[in-house]
Scaffold this motif. Structure first.
Motif, mmCIF file in Angstrom:
data_model
loop_
_atom_site.group_PDB
_atom_site.id
_atom_site.type_symbol
_atom_site.label_atom_id
_atom_site.label_comp_id
_atom_site.label_asym_id
_atom_site.label_seq_id
_atom_site.Cartn_x
_atom_site.Cartn_y
_atom_site.Cartn_z
ATOM 1 N N ALA A 57 -4.330 -10.203 1.105
ATOM 2 C CA ALA A 57 -3.219 -11.304 1.269
ATOM 3 C C ALA A 57 -1.903 -10.486 0.337
ATOM 4 O O ALA A 57 -0.733 -10.640 0.811
ATOM 5 N N ALA A 58 -2.065 -10.068 -0.596
ATOM 6 C CA ALA A 58 -1.089 -9.572 -1.628
ATOM 7 C C ALA A 58 -0.283 -8.537 -1.210
ATOM 8 O O ALA A 58 0.814 -8.224 -1.366
ATOM 9 N N LEU A 59 -0.755 -7.750 0.104
ATOM 10 C CA LEU A 59 0.134 -6.686 0.654
ATOM 11 C C LEU A 59 0.950 -7.151 1.794
ATOM 12 O O LEU A 59 1.459 -6.143 2.492
ATOM 13 N N THR A 60 0.786 -8.540 1.903
ATOM 14 C CA THR A 60 1.205 -8.890 3.238
ATOM 15 C C THR A 60 2.718 -9.647 3.126
ATOM 16 O O THR A 60 2.788 -10.569 2.333
ATOM 17 N N PRO A 61 3.779 -8.983 3.634
ATOM 18 C CA PRO A 61 5.116 -9.617 3.473
ATOM 19 C C PRO A 61 5.049 -11.174 4.264
ATOM 20 O O PRO A 61 4.434 -11.457 5.167
ATOM 21 N N GLY A 62 6.092 -12.015 3.628
ATOM 22 C CA GLY A 62 5.974 -13.246 4.216
ATOM 23 C C GLY A 62 6.799 -13.367 5.509
ATOM 24 O O GLY A 62 7.927 -13.962 5.862
ATOM 25 N N CYS A 63 6.350 -12.602 6.745
ATOM 26 C CA CYS A 63 6.956 -12.462 7.901
ATOM 27 C C CYS A 63 6.460 -13.107 9.174
ATOM 28 O O CYS A 63 5.198 -13.204 8.895
ATOM 29 N N ALA A 64 6.723 -13.098 10.221
ATOM 30 C CA ALA A 64 6.403 -13.655 11.541
ATOM 31 C C ALA A 64 5.115 -12.703 11.737
ATOM 32 O O ALA A 64 5.200 -11.652 11.867
ATOM 33 N N VAL A 83 5.479 -25.753 2.809
ATOM 34 C CA VAL A 83 4.718 -24.466 2.587
ATOM 35 C C VAL A 83 4.262 -24.400 3.997
ATOM 36 O O VAL A 83 3.359 -25.067 4.645
ATOM 37 N N GLY A 84 4.683 -23.331 4.563
ATOM 38 C CA GLY A 84 4.692 -23.359 6.125
ATOM 39 C C GLY A 84 3.407 -22.174 6.410
ATOM 40 O O GLY A 84 2.618 -22.133 5.673
ATOM 41 N N ASP A 85 3.557 -21.552 7.695
ATOM 42 C CA ASP A 85 2.763 -20.560 8.061
ATOM 43 C C ASP A 85 2.055 -19.753 7.297
ATOM 44 O O ASP A 85 3.163 -18.801 6.760
ATOM 45 N N SER A 86 0.829 -19.519 6.682
ATOM 46 C CA SER A 86 0.312 -18.898 5.610
ATOM 47 C C SER A 86 -0.649 -17.915 6.152
ATOM 48 O O SER A 86 -1.493 -17.378 5.459
ATOM 49 N N ASP A 87 -0.694 -17.665 7.385
ATOM 50 C CA ASP A 87 -1.519 -16.743 8.011
ATOM 51 C C ASP A 87 -1.857 -15.685 7.526
ATOM 52 O O ASP A 87 -0.823 -14.852 7.326
ATOM 53 N N GLN A 88 -2.921 -14.881 7.223
ATOM 54 C CA GLN A 88 -3.378 -13.770 6.328
ATOM 55 C C GLN A 88 -2.586 -13.498 4.991
ATOM 56 O O GLN A 88 -2.533 -12.724 4.290
#
Length: 499
Positions: free
Chosen positions: A14-21, A56-61
């Protein structure tokens, strides 16, 4: 042991994932808990109190990272405004247990009255959320954390009504009357590309300052040297470790535990966006490496700059700010906000020095580390470059969007000579910096100063509303409290100095 190892691995990913769609994916472990919560309170909501809203919205992955970024901001609010109410609306991806571990209290008693039940908010949808927010009489701020797109923020990973924007739901405009205008209100969209369309449009709709990213947003983590870095190996000095507590962001005597979400923040990357929405061959081409504010509304009361400064007080930085902070401390946090640290400490030092020099001399400057010459040029209403996507039946298509230069002909290749043009102006960051400073001074009680600007073309200082045709790029600029603003050479001009 296997479960513990798996959890650590999931958080690392999760730490590698930017907060994008992201593409939606089912999750059989998700439960529909009723996740409306208050921070540092008993779990009761008073609809008449001045309220800080965190979404706190979509937090997928992304694991718990959006929640922790939000609750770190909530801790700043609790420190700044002990008499105000802090309310969190949280995606169904997050469980009660995770929320309470951050120091938040789940709301159990129905607070909203007829027509809106807590169970209606177990899954965040734009229509129910707007209805709930409309019950609050004094909203001081709204902060979103999670996946977002150029067109809106994503409340959930899938399903109807998951996008919140100026047009979704159709009655989003009703919140305009709910903002507490006497406390310098604002909205921040902490995700990817939120300032492409959503932030400017929401600013115009609600008549409040709204900020968002013009590239990807990353999660940053406090390290053992008391600085924040992108929490991915290779982006911070390898000798650094994770501290147990955060002793720098919340003021003297406060050291909340990092395990409770006190050491995470979101911040845009200092490079153009590549991701699910960008042109798959070119990326977005242009970008800007900090959350950019837009203020597209009449503003005789300096609402824009005051809201910007108030948002900086809540920034989870390397020093705790408030309205009484010295200008020197405020500038230190501004440097942390605009410049991103890396494993090479010289980069931050260079960026900070360049920022301070640009503010002092009006030199061209951008904190972008990658493609610096292709930094976006924006004022407080819009960006100079054009955002284009391939559309099918009027709907923008993923993997097709990019920024192009202002003079790019319709139908031309995005990377052609007229469409991929260097930005020689690079005044956006200086204007933004000066706006934050002006807002801080006004919130401290200073009178609005007489406006003046130094013109490198004329080699002298000129009064506000003076318009000068620049030798650097042959374009017109008007002297404003935020610095030199683009103009057509007529609108708002007092004296005019053509080449």
């Amino acid at each position: 042991m296997w479960k513990a190892s798996s959890l650590l691995f999931a958080v690392a990913l999760a730490a590698l994932t930017p907060g994008c769609a992201a593409d939606a994916a089912p999750d059989d472990d998700v439960t529909d808990d009723d996740l409306v919560a208050t921070f540092n309170q008993r779990g009761n909501i008073d609809l008449t109190r001045t309220t800080r809203v965190l979404l706190v919205g979509d937090s997928d992955q992304l694991g718990e990272l959006p929640l922790h970024a939000a609750t770190a901001r909530a801790r700043r609010y609790a420190r700044l405004y002990p008499d105000q109410q802090i309310v969190l609306f949280i995606t169904k991806d997050v469980t009660d247990r995770t929320v309470t571990a951050t120091g938040s209290a789940i709301v159990r008693d129905e607070p909203f009255g007829d027509g809106i039940l807590l169970s209606d908010l177990s899954r965040l949808s734009n229509d129910k959320l707007i209805q709930a927010l409309d019950r609050f009489k004094r909203i001081a701020s709204v902060d979103f954390f999670g996946h977002s797109s150029p067109f809106g923020v994503l409340l959930e990973a899938s399903g109807d009504g998951r996008v919140l924007s100026a047009s979704l739901p159709g009655n989003a405009n009703i919140l305009k009357d709910n903002f507490a205008r006497d406390v310098a209100p604002y909205v921040t969209l902490n995700g990817c590309n939120g300032a492409v369309e959503a932030a400017p449009q929401l600013s115009k709709l609600w008549a409040v300052p709204v900020s968002g990213a013009l590239t990807a947003s990353n999660f940053q983590e406090l390290k053992s040297d008391n600085h924040f870095y992108v929490n991915d190996d290779g982006y911070f000095p390898p000798t650094l470790t994770r501290p147990a507590t955060n002793t720098v962001s919340f003021g003297a005597g406060e050291a909340p535990r990092c395990s409770g979400g006190a050491c995470i923040r979101m911040k845009p990357q200092d490079a153009p966006y590549w991701g699910v929405w960008s042109n798959q061959d070119l990326g977005m081409q242009y970008g800007l490496g900090y959350y950019k504010f837009f203020c597209d509304f009449p503003d005789a009361d300096k609402t824009c700059v005051k809201g910007m400064a108030a948002s900086m007080y809540a920034f989870v930085g390397e020093k705790a700010l408030d309205r009484t902070s010295s200008e020197a401390d405020f500038k230190e946090v501004l440097a942390d906000f605009f410049c991103t640290r890396s494993k090479d400490p010289a980069w931050f030092t260079q960026c900070k020095a360049g920022l301070e020099n640009a503010v002092a001399t009006n030199a061209a400057f951008s904190p972008m580390r990658t493609r610096n010459d292709y930094s976006l040029e924006c004022d407080f209403q819009k960006c100079e470059q054009q955002f284009r996507c391939t559309k099918v039946n009027g709907v923008p298509q993923k993997k097709t969007c990019t920024w192009v230069a202002a003079g790019c002909p319709e139908g031309a290749a995005p990377n052609s000579a007229k469409c991929f043009v260097k930005n020689a102006t690079k005044q956006t960051t200086t204007r933004e910096y000066n706006a934050y400073l002006e807002g801080h001074r006004l919130l401290q009680g200073a009178s609005a100063p007489a406006v003046s600007c130094f013109s490198s073309t004329l080699q002298r200082t000129v009064a506000g509303n003076t318009c000068v045709e620049s030798r650097r790029d042959n374009k017109w600029y008007r002297c404003d409290a935020q610095g030199w603003l683009p103009t057509d050479g007529n609108a708002g001009c007092g004296q005019k100095f053509p080449l």
